[in-house]
Write a protein that holds these residues in place. Structure first.
Motif, mmCIF file in Angstrom:
data_model
loop_
_atom_site.group_PDB
_atom_site.id
_atom_site.type_symbol
_atom_site.label_atom_id
_atom_site.label_comp_id
_atom_site.label_asym_id
_atom_site.label_seq_id
_atom_site.Cartn_x
_atom_site.Cartn_y
_atom_site.Cartn_z
ATOM 1 N N TYR A 32 49.999 19.920 39.107
ATOM 2 C CA TYR A 32 51.018 20.851 39.940
ATOM 3 C C TYR A 32 52.294 21.090 39.349
ATOM 4 C CZ TYR A 32 53.239 23.261 43.880
ATOM 5 O OH TYR A 32 53.897 23.956 44.360
ATOM 6 N N TYR A 36 61.783 25.463 41.063
ATOM 7 C CA TYR A 36 62.895 25.546 42.233
ATOM 8 C C TYR A 36 64.141 26.259 41.867
ATOM 9 C CZ TYR A 36 59.586 22.970 45.132
ATOM 10 O OH TYR A 36 58.732 22.599 46.101
ATOM 11 N N GLN A 38 68.273 26.438 42.852
ATOM 12 C CA GLN A 38 69.067 25.862 43.891
ATOM 13 C C GLN A 38 70.325 26.402 43.757
ATOM 14 O OE1 GLN A 38 69.720 21.574 43.526
ATOM 15 N NE2 GLN A 38 70.041 21.361 45.978
ATOM 16 N N GLY A 41 75.267 24.023 46.904
ATOM 17 C CA GLY A 41 75.594 23.755 48.131
ATOM 18 C C GLY A 41 74.432 24.056 49.074
ATOM 19 N N ARG A 43 69.739 24.370 49.647
ATOM 20 C CA ARG A 43 68.473 23.414 49.444
ATOM 21 C C ARG A 43 67.771 24.107 48.357
ATOM 22 N NH1 ARG A 43 65.940 24.565 55.131
ATOM 23 N NH2 ARG A 43 67.953 25.000 55.665
ATOM 24 N N PRO A 44 66.860 23.284 47.523
ATOM 25 C CA PRO A 44 65.858 23.948 46.478
ATOM 26 C C PRO A 44 65.146 24.817 47.150
ATOM 27 C CG PRO A 44 66.237 21.282 46.432
ATOM 28 C CD PRO A 44 66.865 21.827 47.694
ATOM 29 N N LEU A 46 61.459 27.099 46.386
ATOM 30 C CA LEU A 46 60.532 27.273 45.475
ATOM 31 C C LEU A 46 60.258 28.689 45.204
ATOM 32 C CD1 LEU A 46 57.758 26.033 44.267
ATOM 33 C CD2 LEU A 46 56.404 27.073 46.416
ATOM 34 N N ARG A 51 49.259 25.779 38.903
ATOM 35 C CA ARG A 51 48.163 24.616 38.918
ATOM 36 C C ARG A 51 47.467 24.418 37.596
ATOM 37 N NH1 ARG A 51 49.371 26.391 43.213
ATOM 38 N NH2 ARG A 51 49.227 25.556 45.393
ATOM 39 N N PHE A 89 65.176 24.008 38.620
ATOM 40 C CA PHE A 89 64.731 22.780 38.179
ATOM 41 C C PHE A 89 63.021 23.096 38.096
ATOM 42 C CE2 PHE A 89 68.115 19.906 39.084
ATOM 43 C CZ PHE A 89 68.812 20.687 40.048
ATOM 44 N N TYR A 99 51.351 14.847 45.868
ATOM 45 C CA TYR A 99 52.191 15.508 45.265
ATOM 46 C C TYR A 99 53.712 15.454 45.464
ATOM 47 C CZ TYR A 99 48.131 18.270 44.475
ATOM 48 O OH TYR A 99 46.750 18.637 44.128
ATOM 49 N N ALA A 100 54.051 14.255 45.215
ATOM 50 C CA ALA A 100 55.371 13.651 45.065
ATOM 51 C C ALA A 100 55.910 14.381 43.808
ATOM 52 C CB ALA A 100 55.736 12.283 45.015
ATOM 53 N N LEU A 101 57.114 14.870 43.743
ATOM 54 C CA LEU A 101 57.549 15.766 42.691
ATOM 55 C C LEU A 101 58.549 14.771 41.697
ATOM 56 C CD1 LEU A 101 58.465 19.147 44.536
ATOM 57 C CD2 LEU A 101 56.501 18.565 43.077
ATOM 58 N N PHE A 103 61.139 15.755 39.108
ATOM 59 C CA PHE A 103 62.053 16.762 38.640
ATOM 60 C C PHE A 103 62.544 16.593 37.270
ATOM 61 C CE2 PHE A 103 62.360 19.716 42.388
ATOM 62 C CZ PHE A 103 61.885 18.731 43.557
ATOM 63 N N GLY A 104 62.775 17.624 36.571
ATOM 64 C CA GLY A 104 63.750 17.903 35.509
ATOM 65 C C GLY A 104 65.067 17.716 36.069
ATOM 66 N N LYS A 105 66.099 17.691 34.866
ATOM 67 C CA LYS A 105 67.480 17.781 35.285
ATOM 68 C C LYS A 105 68.194 18.919 35.753
ATOM 69 C CE LYS A 105 68.283 13.257 32.763
ATOM 70 N NZ LYS A 105 68.120 12.522 33.984
ATOM 71 N N PHE B 33 58.642 14.130 52.995
ATOM 72 C CA PHE B 33 59.220 13.458 51.396
ATOM 73 C C PHE B 33 60.644 13.220 51.494
ATOM 74 C CE2 PHE B 33 55.310 14.139 48.809
ATOM 75 C CZ PHE B 33 54.551 14.964 49.298
ATOM 76 N N TYR B 35 64.181 12.681 49.192
ATOM 77 C CA TYR B 35 64.435 12.621 47.669
ATOM 78 C C TYR B 35 66.201 12.518 47.854
ATOM 79 C CZ TYR B 35 60.244 14.851 46.195
ATOM 80 O OH TYR B 35 58.765 14.818 45.669
ATOM 81 N N GLY B 42 68.898 16.327 38.880
ATOM 82 C CA GLY B 42 67.804 16.911 39.882
ATOM 83 C C GLY B 42 67.206 15.848 40.879
ATOM 84 N N PRO B 43 66.336 16.322 41.905
ATOM 85 C CA PRO B 43 66.304 15.332 43.110
ATOM 86 C C PRO B 43 65.050 14.110 42.472
ATOM 87 C CG PRO B 43 65.947 17.550 43.658
ATOM 88 C CD PRO B 43 66.154 17.772 42.469
ATOM 89 N N PHE B 45 62.692 11.196 43.627
ATOM 90 C CA PHE B 45 61.761 10.821 44.709
ATOM 91 C C PHE B 45 62.128 9.376 45.113
ATOM 92 C CE2 PHE B 45 57.882 10.491 47.039
ATOM 93 C CZ PHE B 45 57.325 8.997 46.726
ATOM 94 N N TYR B 103 56.261 22.867 49.230
ATOM 95 C CA TYR B 103 57.211 22.026 49.986
ATOM 96 C C TYR B 103 58.168 23.073 50.694
ATOM 97 C CZ TYR B 103 56.966 17.599 47.662
ATOM 98 O OH TYR B 103 56.491 16.428 47.149
ATOM 99 N N PHE B 105 62.108 22.341 51.628
ATOM 100 C CA PHE B 105 63.154 21.510 51.659
ATOM 101 C C PHE B 105 64.056 21.882 52.957
ATOM 102 C CE2 PHE B 105 62.999 18.786 48.102
ATOM 103 C CZ PHE B 105 62.301 19.145 47.171
ATOM 104 N N GLY B 106 64.648 20.495 53.573
ATOM 105 C CA GLY B 106 65.762 20.798 54.362
ATOM 106 C C GLY B 106 67.168 20.957 53.571
#
Lengths: 113, 114
Positions: A32, A36, A38, A41, A43-44, A46, A51, A89, A99-101, A103-105, B33, B35, B42-43, B45, B103, B105-106
């Motif tokens: 998956y 994102y 961002q 200041g 939130r990220p 989607l 998939r 990201f 599905y813990a993500l 992330f790239g930088k 989750f 982060y 990046g975030p 985990f 997801y 996010f907050g």
């Protein structure tokens, strides 16, 4: 564990041009791949995801492609607008991690009028 | 609620102080989750809950970090004896689970340790 590499780290384009951001991942079990956006200041959020059973997905000016063999995926933004300026990201995850993500930088995209 | 709510929005802690960060997920969301996002990164985990069960805490950087979600809804991330390297934005996200991958996010808690 999974390692996601993202490039470029910064990208500057003129309004109306296309922007492409590329990511690679290391774990072949990843299935998956979300992207994102961002803003400073905030939130990220989607913007698109794909998939592993799909090679390409489009949503208006945004498209994502996935090459599972090469373990890379890309974000394509066409007809860029100044409001597309933000940090983008990519991420990869595996179903059995919930599905813990990973992330790239990030890529800082600047669209100049 | 309509979104994922986090509080406080900003927290300044003196080095060595304990802090508690709260996350209120979208009602009915099974997965939650945490982060950590350092400046310009990046975030990363930290931990994952499915209902009240903490299924993965492999990302917690040290035993000073502890998270709980006792009733399967609100979650708290606690950091004991804060250090300067703990300064970051802590993001919470929730999803409906069960094949819903998306997801929400907050807005995060920006923790500054001085």
């Amino acid at each position: 564990g999974e390692n996601v590499e993202q490039h470029p780290s910064t990208l500057s384009v003129q309004e109306g041009d296309s922007a492409v951001i590329k990511c690679t991942y290391s774990d072949s079990a990843s299935n998956y791949f979300p992207w994102y956006k961002q803003e400073l200041g905030k939130r990220p959020q989607l913007i698109i995801d794909i998939r592993s059973n799909v090679g390409e997905k489009k949503d208006q000016r945004i498209a994502v492609t996935l090459n599972k063999t090469a373990k890379h995926f890309s974000l394509h933004i066409t007809e860029t607008q100044p409001e597309d300026s933000a940090v983008y990201f990519c991420a990869a995850s595996i179903e059995n991690s919930g599905y813990a993500l990973n992330f790239g930088k990030g890529t800082s995209l600047l669209v100049t009028p | 609620g309509a979104g994922v709510s986090q509080s406080p929005r900003y927290k300044v802690a003196k080095r060595g102080q304990d802090v508690a960060l709260r996350c209120d997920p979208i009602s009915g969301h099974v997965s939650l989750f945490w982060y950590q996002q350092a400046l310009g990164q990046g975030p990363e985990f930290l931990t994952y809950f499915q209902n009240e069960a903490q299924l993965d805490k492999s990302g917690l950087p040290s035993d000073r970090f502890f998270a709980e979600r006792p009733e399967g809804s609100v979650s708290t991330l606690k950091i004991q004896r804060t250090q300067q390297e703990d300064s970051a934005v802590y993001l919470c996200a929730s999803s409906a689970g069960q094949g819903d991958y998306g997801y929400t996010f907050g807005s995060g808690t920006r923790l500054t340790v001085v």
